[in-house]
Design a protein around this motif. Structure first.
Motif, PDB file in Angstrom:
ATOM      1  N   GLU A 243       1.023  -1.419  -0.072  1.00  0.00           N
ATOM      2  CA  GLU A 243       0.145   0.020  -0.176  1.00  0.00           C
ATOM      3  C   GLU A 243       1.020   1.171  -0.272  1.00  0.00           C
ATOM      4  OE1 GLU A 243      -2.854   0.110   3.108  1.00  0.00           O
ATOM      5  OE2 GLU A 243      -3.904  -1.780   2.609  1.00  0.00           O
ATOM      6  N   PRO A 244       0.297   2.409  -0.628  1.00  0.00           N
ATOM      7  CA  PRO A 244       1.218   3.637  -0.461  1.00  0.00           C
ATOM      8  C   PRO A 244       1.365   4.008   0.799  1.00  0.00           C
ATOM      9  CG  PRO A 244      -0.527   3.710  -2.302  1.00  0.00           C
ATOM     10  CD  PRO A 244      -0.702   2.423  -1.431  1.00  0.00           C
ATOM     11  N   LEU A 245       2.387   4.640   1.286  1.00  0.00           N
ATOM     12  CA  LEU A 245       2.834   4.989   2.562  1.00  0.00           C
ATOM     13  C   LEU A 245       1.843   6.504   2.838  1.00  0.00           C
ATOM     14  CD1 LEU A 245       4.448   4.829   5.266  1.00  0.00           C
ATOM     15  CD2 LEU A 245       5.866   6.637   4.133  1.00  0.00           C
ATOM     16  N   ALA A 246       1.472   7.107   1.912  1.00  0.00           N
ATOM     17  CA  ALA A 246       0.655   8.269   2.090  1.00  0.00           C
ATOM     18  C   ALA A 246      -0.854   8.002   2.444  1.00  0.00           C
ATOM     19  CB  ALA A 246       0.576   9.021   0.741  1.00  0.00           C
ATOM     20  N   GLU A 247      -1.334   6.636   2.243  1.00  0.00           N
ATOM     21  CA  GLU A 247      -2.617   6.103   2.828  1.00  0.00           C
ATOM     22  C   GLU A 247      -2.648   5.441   3.995  1.00  0.00           C
ATOM     23  OE1 GLU A 247      -4.219   3.986  -0.491  1.00  0.00           O
ATOM     24  OE2 GLU A 247      -3.887   5.592  -2.111  1.00  0.00           O
ATOM     25  N   ILE A 248      -1.506   5.404   4.692  1.00  0.00           N
ATOM     26  CA  ILE A 248      -1.516   4.596   5.862  1.00  0.00           C
ATOM     27  C   ILE A 248      -1.754   5.372   6.964  1.00  0.00           C
ATOM     28  CG2 ILE A 248       0.080   3.299   7.383  1.00  0.00           C
ATOM     29  CD1 ILE A 248      -0.424   1.715   5.026  1.00  0.00           C
ATOM     30  N   GLY A 249      -2.884   4.791   7.969  1.00  0.00           N
ATOM     31  CA  GLY A 249      -3.232   5.401   9.006  1.00  0.00           C
ATOM     32  C   GLY A 249      -4.187   6.471   8.753  1.00  0.00           C
ATOM     33  N   GLY A 250      -5.034   6.249   7.833  1.00  0.00           N
ATOM     34  CA  GLY A 250      -5.919   7.380   7.513  1.00  0.00           C
ATOM     35  C   GLY A 250      -5.225   8.850   7.172  1.00  0.00           C
ATOM     36  N   GLY A 251      -4.077   8.586   6.262  1.00  0.00           N
ATOM     37  CA  GLY A 251      -3.591   9.830   5.920  1.00  0.00           C
ATOM     38  C   GLY A 251      -2.585  10.563   6.761  1.00  0.00           C
ATOM     39  N   ALA A 252      -2.314   9.673   7.740  1.00  0.00           N
ATOM     40  CA  ALA A 252      -1.240  10.378   8.762  1.00  0.00           C
ATOM     41  C   ALA A 252       0.052  10.524   8.121  1.00  0.00           C
ATOM     42  CB  ALA A 252      -1.013   9.315  10.092  1.00  0.00           C
ATOM     43  N   TRP A 253       0.518  10.074   6.963  1.00  0.00           N
ATOM     44  CA  TRP A 253       1.823  10.416   6.228  1.00  0.00           C
ATOM     45  C   TRP A 253       1.452  11.172   5.220  1.00  0.00           C
ATOM     46  CZ3 TRP A 253       6.545   8.767   7.905  1.00  0.00           C
ATOM     47  CH2 TRP A 253       6.678   7.692   9.007  1.00  0.00           C
ATOM     48  N   HIS A 254       0.181  11.604   4.915  1.00  0.00           N
ATOM     49  CA  HIS A 254       0.112  12.547   3.727  1.00  0.00           C
ATOM     50  C   HIS A 254       0.305  13.964   4.061  1.00  0.00           C
ATOM     51  CE1 HIS A 254      -2.219  14.305   0.295  1.00  0.00           C
ATOM     52  NE2 HIS A 254      -2.154  12.938  -0.157  1.00  0.00           N
ATOM     53  N   ASP A 255       1.686  14.069   3.773  1.00  0.00           N
ATOM     54  CA  ASP A 255       2.382  15.537   4.099  1.00  0.00           C
ATOM     55  C   ASP A 255       3.496  15.606   3.092  1.00  0.00           C
ATOM     56  OD1 ASP A 255       2.982  17.902   5.841  1.00  0.00           O
ATOM     57  OD2 ASP A 255       4.877  16.839   5.459  1.00  0.00           O
ATOM     58  N   GLU A 256       3.271  16.496   1.922  1.00  0.00           N
ATOM     59  CA  GLU A 256       3.937  16.552   0.688  1.00  0.00           C
ATOM     60  C   GLU A 256       5.372  16.824   1.186  1.00  0.00           C
ATOM     61  OE1 GLU A 256       5.145  15.886  -2.968  1.00  0.00           O
ATOM     62  OE2 GLU A 256       3.166  15.536  -1.959  1.00  0.00           O
ATOM     63  N   PRO A 257       5.719  17.749   1.973  1.00  0.00           N
ATOM     64  CA  PRO A 257       7.310  17.895   2.321  1.00  0.00           C
ATOM     65  C   PRO A 257       7.789  16.693   2.791  1.00  0.00           C
ATOM     66  CG  PRO A 257       5.957  19.803   3.160  1.00  0.00           C
ATOM     67  CD  PRO A 257       4.931  18.760   2.664  1.00  0.00           C
TER      68      PRO A 257
END
Length: 579
Positions: A243-257
């Motif tokens: 799975e993409p890391l950005a979608e793990i944990g409800g978007g906890a890692w969805h931070d572009e920087p």
């Protein structure tokens, strides 16, 4: 290497032995030919000399004499050079050379005399200084050496043949060993692969026991592997791989920087250190995570992955905010202390200028008033003036000591290497001069042991010696003679331990607690003058240098003051803030 190198070395050794034997034969031949040449030249010279003595004289005979003369000494030189490595031969050749020289002298005598040669010269030429037995010994010794070297060469040849056969057998054994070793390596490789599989399983178990979230992501930032702490914190299960890391944990890692920095780790070979990111985790808490990442090769693939660790520093950040607030409050306190210090400096200035001037006026005009009144002043008036003047002077001395005490706490320390021996000697010289002028009949016995060099402020430490040695002199005035001892030793922690001992008045130890306080006195001012500030100043100096002071005494039996200082090179640990 054994198969190739060992036979080569054995063949090389046999070749070297053969060459050595051949060189020995050549050497012996050269020695023999040189000996024969020398003997022939000597015989030729002697026979020509005898012919001249018999009355035969012609050009051919003279030419023969010249040729023989020219050959004898070079032949001896070559013979010495050829046998330079043989001490026994050198001894024989030295004897031979002496005999040849003597025979040549007889021959030259006969040649010069011609038909007039005496019987003694002819007898010396023929019978004295024989050389035949020396030549025979030299030749026999060379032939013995040749025989010995030939035996060694034949023995080396036999050893070489044996070594060649042994090396062939060894090569066969070595080939067999290689085959056996190859089979063992194959078995070890199989066992190593089995051990690697078990180690991988153990590594997975260890990874799951780490309480810090860890995740491996590929170049597309898809999850390759994670541990149990990561799954627990972000609410994922074992199916999160891929799975993409950005979608793990409800978007906890969805931070572009953050995602951009993680991509740079793999694409540019960089490492990410202590990157802070706020995340809303599966437990519904907003956390501050400290992210670290570095590239890592996979053992079962040619692709690299990024190893990511996330540490929860929320509590640390809260502590930082609390510390910042405390620092802000502390800065306010520091400003208040600075105001107090400025007020104290203003007070010190007032004491040193405004108060000292009236005291000087009281003392000065009191003296002038006493001189002005002269004999008209009665005893009671004279007593009043004396009390007034002495009190003013005592007040002035007290102000001076207070200012010194204040400066010892406020002035900055200039740390340097200080020779305590020199300070103690200078103080002793000054006290001896004062005692000689004030009490010329009083005798002081000084015993100052060798003192070390310490790190500290020289002016401050001079005050320590002035007060301690001055007190020792003052309180031992009634003892005759006064004995003052200064010693130094090392404590268990390496600190310098100084002692100043006297045989003076001493004091009662139950009052020792008051000894180092300001204005604290254990004797009356009439008995021993002073302001009661000296020992307090000593304590302040030693405290700023990281040392301490204490005393032991007995009434009428003297006192011993002990103080310590850190060893040279140790930084003074001031226990008192300058004021």
């Amino acid at each position: 290497m054994l198969i190739v190198v060992v036979p080569f070395l054995l063949l090389r050794q046999a070749t070297d032995s053969s060459e050595a034997a051949w060189r020995s034969v050549i050497h012996t031949t050269q020695v023999e030919s040189t000996v024969f040449e020398l003997a022939g030249s000597v015989r030729s010279l002697e026979s020509a000399a005898l012919s001249l003595a018999a009355g035969v004289d012609n050009d051919a005979l003279r030419e023969r004499i010249d040729v023989s003369r020219e050959r004898i000494m070079p032949a001896l030189a070559r013979l010495q050079a050829l046998t330079r490595d043989n001490p026994e031969q050198q001894v024989r050749i030295g004897t031979l050379q002496a005999s040849v020289v003597r025979r040549m002298e007889y021959a030259e005598s006969v040649i010069d005399s011609g038909e007039d040669a005496t019987a003694a010269d002819i007898d010396g030429l023929v019978a004295r200084y024989p050389i035949h037995h020396l030549i025979r010994e030299i030749l026999d010794h060379e032939r013995e050496l040749l025989a010995t070297r030939q035996d060694e060469s034949r023995r080396a040849d036999r050893q070489g043949d044996f070594a060649l056969w042994a090396s062939m057998l060894g090569q066969l054994l070595l080939l067999g060993g290689v085959a056996w070793f190859g089979s063992r390596q194959l078995m070890r490789r199989q066992r190593a692969e089995s051990d690697a599989a078990r180690a991988s399983a153990r590594a997975g178990v260890v990874l799951d026991t780490v309480r810090e979230p860890i995740v491996l992501a590929d170049r597309d930032l898809r999850v390759v592997m994670h541990n149990a702490a990561f799954a627990e914190l972000y609410g994922v299960d074992g199916t999160a791989n891929g799975e993409p890391l950005a979608e793990i944990g409800g978007g906890a890692w969805h931070d572009e920087p953050t995602l951009r920095r993680l991509r740079d780790v793999l694409s540019r070979g960089r490492e990410l250190w202590d990157h802070e990111q706020g995340q809303h985790t599966a437990d519904g808490i907003q956390r501050t995570m400290l992210i670290n990442a570095r590239p890592m090769p996979l053992p079962d693939s040619d692709d690299d992955v990024v190893l990511i660790t996330a540490s929860d520093v929320s509590l640390a950040k809260a502590n930082e905010r609390q510390i910042s607030e405390l620092n802000r409050q502390l800065e306010g306190k520091v400003e208040q202390v600075s105001d107090v210090n400025r007020e104290l400096e203003a007070f010190s200035y007032s004491v040193s200028h405004d108060l000292r001037a009236p005291l000087r006026h009281i003392a000065g005009f009191g003296d002038k008033l006493g001189r002005h009144l002269g004999e008209s002043l009665d005893d009671k008036g004279r007593h009043y003036l004396e009390v007034m003047v002495s009190s003013a002077r005592r007040m002035s001395a007290l102000i001076d000591d207070l200012l010194v005490y204040s400066r010892l706490g406020r002035s900055a320390m200039r740390t340097q290497l200080v020779d305590m021996q020199s300070l103690a000697s200078e103080t002793r010289a000054m006290l001896d001069a004062n005692s000689a002028s004030d009490h010329p009949d009083h005798r002081i016995e000084w015993r100052i042991a060798p003192l070390p060099v310490v790190a500290g402020d020289e002016n401050m430490l001079r005050q320590v010696w002035l007060n301690l040695l001055g007190n020792a002199v003052k309180y031992s005035q009634a003892s005759e003679p006064a004995r003052i001892e200064v010693a130094c030793s090392r404590d268990a922690d390496g600190a310098h331990h100084f002692q100043v001992r006297d045989n003076g008045a001493g004091f009662d130890m139950q009052y020792a607690g008051k000894l180092f306080g300001v204005f604290q006195r254990l004797h009356s001012a009439n008995e021993f003058p002073g302001t009661g500030i000296g020992l307090a100043s000593v304590r302040r100096v030693l405290s700023r240098h990281g040392g301490r002071i204490w005393a032991e005494a007995e009434p009428g039996a003297g006192a011993t003051f002990h103080f310590t200082l850190p060893a040279t090179g140790d930084a003074p640990n001031s226990n008192e803030t300058p004021r």
